[in-house]
Design an enzyme around this catalytic site. Structure first.
Site, mmCIF file in Angstrom:
data_model
loop_
_atom_site.group_PDB
_atom_site.id
_atom_site.type_symbol
_atom_site.label_atom_id
_atom_site.label_comp_id
_atom_site.label_asym_id
_atom_site.label_seq_id
_atom_site.Cartn_x
_atom_site.Cartn_y
_atom_site.Cartn_z
ATOM 1 N N GLU A 180 0.823 -1.214 0.000
ATOM 2 C CA GLU A 180 0.000 0.000 0.000
ATOM 3 C C GLU A 180 0.858 1.265 0.000
ATOM 4 O OE1 GLU A 180 -2.731 -0.707 3.287
ATOM 5 O OE2 GLU A 180 -4.114 -1.699 1.913
ATOM 6 N N ASP A 202 -8.368 -9.167 3.798
ATOM 7 C CA ASP A 202 -8.110 -8.101 4.758
ATOM 8 C C ASP A 202 -9.199 -8.003 5.825
ATOM 9 O OD1 ASP A 202 -7.142 -5.918 6.022
ATOM 10 O OD2 ASP A 202 -7.560 -4.490 4.431
ATOM 11 N N GLU A 216 -12.697 -2.560 12.041
ATOM 12 C CA GLU A 216 -12.709 -1.821 10.785
ATOM 13 C C GLU A 216 -13.846 -2.252 9.871
ATOM 14 O OE1 GLU A 216 -9.031 -2.077 8.611
ATOM 15 O OE2 GLU A 216 -9.782 -0.864 6.947
HETATM 16 O O1 GCW Z 1 -7.098 -3.012 6.375
HETATM 17 C C1 GCW Z 1 -6.179 -2.182 5.786
HETATM 18 C C2 GCW Z 1 -6.509 -0.867 6.387
HETATM 19 C C3 GCW Z 1 -5.358 0.076 6.422
HETATM 20 C C4 GCW Z 1 -4.180 -0.619 7.076
HETATM 21 C C5 GCW Z 1 -3.829 -1.843 6.244
HETATM 22 C C6 GCW Z 1 -2.697 -2.643 6.847
HETATM 23 C C7 GCW Z 1 -2.510 0.272 8.530
HETATM 24 O O2 GCW Z 1 -7.596 -0.322 5.681
HETATM 25 O O3 GCW Z 1 -5.768 1.200 7.165
HETATM 26 O O4 GCW Z 1 -3.068 0.225 7.250
HETATM 27 O O5 GCW Z 1 -4.933 -2.682 6.171
HETATM 28 O O6 GCW Z 1 -2.989 -3.617 7.527
HETATM 29 O O7 GCW Z 1 -1.550 -2.318 6.646
#
Ligand code: GCW
Length: 689
Positions: A296, A375, A403
């Site tokens: 990311e 995720d 989340e």
């Molecule tokens: O789930 C996603 C989140 C991000 C997060 C990323 C990760 C810290 O939306 O906010 O960043 O995973 O785990 O690195």
């Protein structure tokens, strides 16, 4: 006003008279017993004194030696007072963190031993002993011996130094505000209370800053900020918790004045070795670095044509002289995917990247693997990387912060989800090769392993925003210690500790918690599909929110069918990343469990599930039923009015009402979307818009 909500699982409510009568004869005096320095005995004794004082109405005296009168002896097994309490083999089996709780009732020797081979063990034993009283268990004949399952039992904070928390739903950071550490006495006290809450459930590691390391946080490893890091570490050390920092892989460039961050460059290596030396100068028991790299948009070794092993090993080498650890996250995937491209499958990414590197990592590297291949969705299969590498240390990463599971506005108790994950049989070495054993390292005899989870706490007075979300933090800690505990056991403990022993109250709260994940799942995304949320903040329904995006998170719903073909035969091949038994199970729609069907298969809406329903009817039914059940949660809680203190009662009621209303929004958006897409009417002719 420090109330029950703040004290959480250390509230130590006064006990009923006959319970107090049973415990009191053992709890009038505390004797501390150790042969050498044992710094963790001080907090153990302090906690016992405060806890017993509050529960029994009388603080125990501190005594010198056992004198025939019942008392508690807290200490290490090598002390004179605790001789013979455990034999050599038993003591050895406890390792560095285990303990025994033993009632010794002999002529001239009457005491309850709370003892470890180490003071750390005794500290965990003290918390266990207090839990026995909090949950109303007998203590007259204790023969308990325990040690933790995972060596590393960690919490990751996604806290930024401006005070914000990435994916935080309970206020601001308890560590930082406006670019600085919170260091006032009240802040310190809060941090200490937090460390107590952690230690009480056996947690022993904390990363205090977000894995997305921004500009100021990059400097946490420099002499400018290390003195403050050290002060925070002092607080956690008091409770046996080691502090870790998330680092920015590009630090050598951003703050080191170098022109590269190439992990094989000698200058870069030297630079990191100096940073490690600095860190240990300030924090002698520093845990190590946590790294999100090439993920990311975070920098990483790919820029230099190097791989994750090069990156992780370079940091591990820097930390090695001090016993430090490099924790390297496996959340690596293409986040610039073209939605038109049906061949790339994000679910495959972690395994594709890391599996080929098995055996290349140093012994003080641990790969941190998210529980699922995508995720932290409400439902995912277990990542095939867990149990997929024999020669590499692993940490299983869970997300306590909600989340994708209602953001602590909805009740979603995750212990049942985590239990399914931990109990998942990877079949890596045949039957019984559970994900829990793979994570702890037991399965492949790895030197290191354990669990990490993203915290759900913040500056809210009750820590977690939704009061009942405390149970998630508590349950995570308990599972890292004993993955074999059942959801029912953990929930019972938490409910009693938090709300007392009225069977109606306890029964109601337990039912609410234990059903909540399934309720949340039923009115949100069906059959393992995931991602039907608003982009960015991830709250609330939006079926196509991610459908035409770059994130690799698609459901492929059209007028005929829905789901992702991840089979080996006709799909992306993801199902083939598992070991034989689960691979075969997921490959065919007939053997794939209903709740994961759309994760692995693209099927027509009239496809019949094992439940006997068609997919479309399942979608309608679950959304109607889930919403009704969300309303029932409100009713269940209302039935407890007057039986719970008003403050906690009202705060939970507010959130449950919000949840029920929002569940109806989910129901209507999802059902309407699929009705319009398919034109298939609901068999029961309910209102769809
Ligand atoms: O789930 C996603 C989140 C991000 C997060 C990323 C990760 C810290 O939306 O906010 O960043 O995973 O785990 O690195």
């Amino acid at each position: 006003a420090v109330g029950d909500a703040y004290r959480a699982w250390l509230r130590y409510a006064p006990l009923l008279p006959d319970q107090a009568k049973e415990y009191a004869p053992w709890c009038g005096k505390i004797v501390v017993a150790s042969s050498g320095t044992a710094p963790l005995l001080a907090p153990a004794v302090e906690e016992l004194a405060a806890g017993l004082g509050s529960m029994l109405g009388r603080e125990p005296r501190r005594g010198q030696a056992a004198d025939g009168e019942g008392c508690l002896v807290v200490g290490t097994l090598d002390s004179a007072e605790l001789q013979g309490v455990a034999d050599d083999a038993e003591a050895k089996a406890l390792g560095d963190e285990g303990y025994v709780l033993r009632t010794v009732d002999e002529p001239g020797r009457r005491f309850i031993a709370i003892a470890g081979r180490t003071d750390r063990g005794a500290l965990y034993g003290a918390f266990h002993f207090l839990r026995l009283l909090q949950t109303g268990r007998p203590i007259a004949d204790l023969r308990i011996a325990e040690k933790p399952s995972g060596k590393i039992r960690m919490i990751d904070h996604w806290d930024n130094m401006d005070g914000s928390i990435e994916r935080g739903y309970a206020g601001e950071s308890v560590f930082f505000r406006e670019g600085r550490f919170l260091e006032d006495p009240e802040d310190r006290k809060r941090l200490r209370d937090y460390a107590r809450l952690m230690a009480a459930v056996g947690l022993n590691a904390v990363a205090i800053n977000n894995v997305n390391v921004h500009e100021i946080e990059t400097k946490l490893i420099t002499p400018e900020l290390l003195p403050s890091v050290a002060k925070a570490a002092d607080v956690f050390r008091e409770y046996g918790i080691r502090l870790y920092l998330s680092i920015n892989f590009a630090s050598p460039i951003e703050i080191g004045g170098l022109s590269t961050a190439d992990p094989l460059d000698p200058e870069v290596k030297r630079w990191w070795a100096e940073r490690a030396a600095d860190a240990y100068r300030h924090v002698p028991d520093f845990g190590g670095f946590l790294v999100k790299a090439d993920s990311e948009f975070r920098p990483g070794p790919f820029t230099y044509g190097r791989d994750h092993a090069d990156g992780a090993n370079m940091l591990a080498e820097a930390l090695e002289p001090y016993g430090g650890i490099a924790i390297w996250r496996c959340f690596v995937y293409d986040c610039l995917q073209d939605w038109r491209d049906r061949t790339t499958d994000r679910a495959r990414a972690a395994y594709d990247h890391f599996r080929p590197l098995d055996g290349k990592f140093r012994d003080n590297v641990i790969l941190q693997i998210k529980n699922g291949p995508m995720d932290f969705q409400v439902r995912e299969p277990v990542s095939p990387l867990i149990g997929g590498m024999r020669h590499t240390n692993q940490l299983l990463e869970l997300q306590i912060t909600q989340e994708y599971t209602g953001q602590q506005r909805h009740l979603c108790y995750l212990v049942p989800q985590w239990k399914e994950i931990l109990d998942f049989d990877t079949h890596a070495l045949g039957e019984g090769s559970t994900a829990a054993k793979a994570a702890t390292g037991e399965l492949f005899g790895r030197p290191l392993g354990g669990f990490a989870a993203v915290a759900n706490i913040g500056s809210d007075l009750n820590w977690t925003g939704h009061l009942l979300a405390q149970a998630n933090y508590y349950g995570y800690g308990r599972l890292t210690w004993s993955p074999e505990l059942t959801s029912e056991q953990i929930t019972d403990e938490w409910a009693r500790i938090s709300f007392g022993h009225d069977p109606v109250v306890i029964g109601t709260i337990k039912r609410m918690l234990l059903e909540s994940w399934s309720i949340y799942e039923s009115y949100t995304s069906p059959l393992g599909i995931g991602w039907m949320v608003n982009p960015g903040h991830h709250y609330g329904p939006n079926v196509d929110g991610y459908e035409y995006s770059k994130w690799g998170t698609y459901h492929f719903a059209d007028s005929k069918g829905i789901g992702v073909d991840r089979t080996v035969a006709t799909g992306t091949g993801f199902a083939g990343q598992y070991h034989d038994v689960p691979a075969a199970r997921y490959e065919l729609p007939e053997s794939c469990p209903d709740e994961l069907l759309l994760f692995f298969h693209h099927v027509p809406y009239r496809h019949r599930l094992k439940s006997g329903k068609t997919v479309i009817q399942h979608i309608y039914d679950s959304h109607f039923e889930g919403t009704e059940k969300a309303e029932e949660l409100v009713k269940a809680w209302r039935s407890l009015e007057g039986k719970i203190d008003e403050e906690r009662y009202e705060s939970v009621l507010d959130r449950l009402q919000l949840q029920a209303a929002h569940a109806a929004e989910w129901r209507d958006v999802i059902n309407t979307y699929f009705y319009r897409k398919t034109g298939i009417p609901d068999e029961h002719d309910r209102k769809i818009y």
